[in-house]
Design an enzyme around this catalytic site. Structure first.
Site, PDB file in Angstrom:
ATOM      1  CE  LYS A   1      -6.483  -1.123   4.713  1.00  0.00           C
ATOM      2  NZ  LYS A   1      -7.794  -1.399   4.058  1.00  0.00           N
TER       3      LYS A   1
ATOM      4  CG  HIS B   1      -5.138   0.424  -3.302  1.00  0.00           C
ATOM      5  ND1 HIS B   1      -4.153   1.096  -2.563  1.00  0.00           N
ATOM      6  CD2 HIS B   1      -5.841  -0.325  -2.589  1.00  0.00           C
ATOM      7  CE1 HIS B   1      -4.404   0.774  -1.166  1.00  0.00           C
ATOM      8  NE2 HIS B   1      -5.155  -0.167  -1.144  1.00  0.00           N
TER       9      HIS B   1
ATOM     10  CG  HIS C   1      -5.974  -9.301   1.089  1.00  0.00           C
ATOM     11  ND1 HIS C   1      -5.995  -9.330  -0.383  1.00  0.00           N
ATOM     12  CD2 HIS C   1      -5.803  -7.992   1.146  1.00  0.00           C
ATOM     13  CE1 HIS C   1      -6.132  -8.500  -0.856  1.00  0.00           C
ATOM     14  NE2 HIS C   1      -6.069  -7.471  -0.057  1.00  0.00           N
TER      15      HIS C   1
ATOM     16  NE  ARG D   1      -3.572  -2.345   2.656  1.00  0.00           N
ATOM     17  CZ  ARG D   1      -3.060  -3.374   3.425  1.00  0.00           C
ATOM     18  NH1 ARG D   1      -1.929  -3.591   3.829  1.00  0.00           N
ATOM     19  NH2 ARG D   1      -3.938  -4.537   3.509  1.00  0.00           N
TER      20      ARG D   1
ATOM     21  NE  ARG E   1      -3.031  -3.658  -1.306  1.00  0.00           N
ATOM     22  CZ  ARG E   1      -2.553  -4.411  -0.531  1.00  0.00           C
ATOM     23  NH1 ARG E   1      -1.083  -4.576  -0.345  1.00  0.00           N
ATOM     24  NH2 ARG E   1      -3.259  -5.320   0.331  1.00  0.00           N
TER      25      ARG E   1
ATOM     26  CE1 TYR F   1      -6.363  -6.858  -7.066  1.00  0.00           C
ATOM     27  CE2 TYR F   1      -6.657  -7.904  -5.006  1.00  0.00           C
ATOM     28  CZ  TYR F   1      -6.330  -6.868  -5.743  1.00  0.00           C
ATOM     29  OH  TYR F   1      -6.082  -5.640  -5.112  1.00  0.00           O
TER      30      TYR F   1
END
Length: 304
Positions: A176, A249, A275, A148, A252, A284
């Protein structure tokens, strides 16, 4: 009886101290629940025991009249988790939000660039220029690691120097909620970062009165912000002649899509992206399937 405001305060303490959520996440919960508390107060409801399913449903209807579905969905989740916490802690006899669901969101596929578009973007910065060397390092790190923008801007020199010294160990990223993960540092990214460290960073650092440990510096010698990094992305996209929209993004998304197109395992891509759930990464796969449909339609004699 427990007041709604008191229950909210206890819940925020819980998510901050016991669940260890990031400050930005806690702040989002606080804003959502302040709006909910105000809505209930306007209806004359100030005690948790007095909140009914109708109140919660009306709150959702109220939000839906003026806000986007994604915003409404996030706030409904905040309300549901508040009431679930209150019921579990014995602050209320039940959970009036248990049957209230957030609105369904239209699935938006991430926008991935083609390999050619990415290459043109990465080649756009002037690598004979101090700022251009920094921009090249930023772009190569974003695409080479799938990080990110905030993760790359948060890197310090010492962390990257360690990865450069031991390429097999990889680069430590903090995602995160403070979650850490190791990602490989490819040769292109490593070369761009080394060139920046030797030929550009000392000049940028000289502009600041105090030493900043950040890897990527702005022209005042301070840590490069996410907003400035986004501006670098957009400038590179314009210089590359891209007509598609480029977001923070974009690289990414392209990183993940190109890995899957190349045969990478979904679980491996999940780990690289950081994730928590593979379900987040699965979006994706829809992108690659859409690409295959386009190829099939264009190339197969009986596809049309």
């Amino acid at each position: 009886m427990t007041g709604v405001a008191d229950a909210v305060a206890q819940y925020l303490d819980h998510v901050r101290a016991e669940r260890g959520l990031a400050a930005n996440t806690v702040a989002a919960y606080r804003r959502d629940l302040a709006r909910y508390t105000g809505f209930l107060a306007d209806r004359g409801v100030t005690d948790l025991d007095d909140v009914t399913p109708v109140d919660v449903t009306e709150f959702v209807r109220h939000l839906s009249a003026t806000q986007a579905r994604s915003s409404v969905a996030r706030q409904v989740v905040s309300v549901r988790t508040l009431h679930r916490f209150a019921a579990a802690e014995g602050l209320a006899p039940g959970n009036p939000a248990v049957d209230v669901s957030p609105p369904k969101l239209t699935q938006r596929l991430p926008k991935a660039l083609t390999v050619d578009e990415v290459t043109r973007m990465l080649d756009a910065p002037d690598r004979d220029d101090v700022v251009g060397l920094r921009d090249a390092a930023l772009l190569e790190l974003l695409y080479g690691t799938g990080a990110r923008v905030s993760e790359v801007c948060g890197l310090d020199v010492d962390e990257v120097s360690t990865a450069l010294a031991d390429r097999d160990a990889g680069l430590l990223l903090r995602g995160k909620g403070g979650k850490e993960r190791m990602v490989p540092l490819g040769s292109y990214a490593a070369t761009a970062v080394e060139a920046y460290l030797v030929r550009a960073r000392p000049a940028l650092a000289a502009a600041a009165a105090r030493h900043d440990p950040a890897l990527l510096l702005n022209q005042r010698g301070r840590r490069l912000s996410r907003q400035s990094a986004w501006a670098v992305l957009q400038q590179a996209a314009r210089a590359a002649g891209l007509t598609v929209e480029v977001s923070p993004h974009s690289l990414r998304h392209s990183f993940a899509t190109h890995l899957l197109d190349g045969g990478a395992d979904l679980r491996a891509v999940q780990e690289l992206l950081g994730h928590a759930s593979v379900a987040t990464t699965q979006i994706y796969t829809l992108v690659t399937i859409e690409h295959l449909r386009e190829v099939h339609a264009a190339a197969h004699p009986r596809a049309r």
